[in-house]
Design a protein around this motif. Structure first.
Motif, PDB file in Angstrom:
ATOM      1  N   LEU A 195      25.374 -20.174   6.240  1.00 50.64           N
ATOM      2  CA  LEU A 195      25.526 -18.869   5.604  1.00 50.64           C
ATOM      3  C   LEU A 195      24.520 -18.780   4.473  1.00 50.64           C
ATOM      4  O   LEU A 195      24.456 -19.670   3.618  1.00 50.64           O
ATOM      5  N   ARG A 196      23.718 -17.710   4.486  1.00 49.47           N
ATOM      6  CA  ARG A 196      22.744 -17.465   3.431  1.00 49.47           C
ATOM      7  C   ARG A 196      22.939 -16.040   2.923  1.00 49.47           C
ATOM      8  O   ARG A 196      23.196 -15.127   3.700  1.00 49.47           O
ATOM      9  N   ILE A 197      22.801 -15.876   1.625  1.00 50.89           N
ATOM     10  CA  ILE A 197      22.848 -14.548   1.016  1.00 50.89           C
ATOM     11  C   ILE A 197      21.634 -14.430   0.123  1.00 50.89           C
ATOM     12  O   ILE A 197      21.360 -15.324  -0.693  1.00 50.89           O
ATOM     13  N   ALA A 198      20.892 -13.344   0.293  1.00 45.00           N
ATOM     14  CA  ALA A 198      19.649 -13.113  -0.465  1.00 45.00           C
ATOM     15  C   ALA A 198      18.692 -14.291  -0.308  1.00 45.00           C
ATOM     16  O   ALA A 198      17.971 -14.648  -1.229  1.00 45.00           O
ATOM     17  N   GLY A 199      18.723 -14.926   0.872  1.00 45.43           N
ATOM     18  CA  GLY A 199      17.833 -16.043   1.153  1.00 45.43           C
ATOM     19  C   GLY A 199      18.280 -17.370   0.575  1.00 45.43           C
ATOM     20  O   GLY A 199      17.609 -18.382   0.744  1.00 45.43           O
ATOM     21  N   HIS A 200      19.427 -17.390  -0.100  1.00 46.28           N
ATOM     22  CA  HIS A 200      19.917 -18.616  -0.733  1.00 46.28           C
ATOM     23  C   HIS A 200      21.046 -19.238   0.089  1.00 46.28           C
ATOM     24  O   HIS A 200      21.911 -18.533   0.598  1.00 46.28           O
ATOM     25  N   PRO A 201      21.055 -20.560   0.223  1.00 45.97           N
ATOM     26  CA  PRO A 201      22.137 -21.206   0.969  1.00 45.97           C
ATOM     27  C   PRO A 201      23.460 -21.072   0.218  1.00 45.97           C
ATOM     28  O   PRO A 201      23.520 -21.282  -0.993  1.00 45.97           O
ATOM     29  N   VAL A 202      24.503 -20.690   0.948  1.00 46.48           N
ATOM     30  CA  VAL A 202      25.834 -20.540   0.371  1.00 46.48           C
ATOM     31  C   VAL A 202      26.757 -21.626   0.914  1.00 46.48           C
ATOM     32  O   VAL A 202      27.465 -22.285   0.160  1.00 46.48           O
ATOM     33  N   MET A 203      26.733 -21.820   2.225  1.00 42.42           N
ATOM     34  CA  MET A 203      27.585 -22.835   2.844  1.00 42.42           C
ATOM     35  C   MET A 203      27.014 -23.194   4.214  1.00 42.42           C
ATOM     36  O   MET A 203      26.362 -22.373   4.853  1.00 42.42           O
TER      37      MET A 203
END
Length: 80
Positions: free
Chosen positions: A20-28
């Motif tokens: 899962l990525r949000i705004a290109g950043h790894p979340v989980m």
């Protein structure tokens, strides 16, 4: 990172290949499953109330729900 909470809230969440990525950043990522289970077991072992900050892929939430907790509250900043 987005410059404001509102930007983060409206960013598109991308789920692919167990990540899962949000705004290109790894979340989980799905490799965190065992760790999330261990954390959920500790957090919920006494029953009662569990506060979870961030839903991510719902891994820890699903493990918390396997325990007889009185209340499970999740606060998530992203709308998706």
């Amino acid at each position: 990172f987005p410059q404001s909470r509102q930007e983060w809230k409206s960013e598109h969440a991308v789920y692919e290949d167990g990540k899962l990525r949000i705004a290109g950043h790894p979340v989980m990522e799905d490799w965190e499953d065992g760790y999330m289970k261990a954390l959920a077991d500790v957090a919920a072992r006494g029953g009662g109330r569990v506060l979870e900050l961030g839903f991510g892929m719902g891994i820890s939430a699903s493990y918390v729900q396997r325990h007889p907790v009185r209340e499970h509250v999740i606060i998530e900043a992203n709308a998706e």
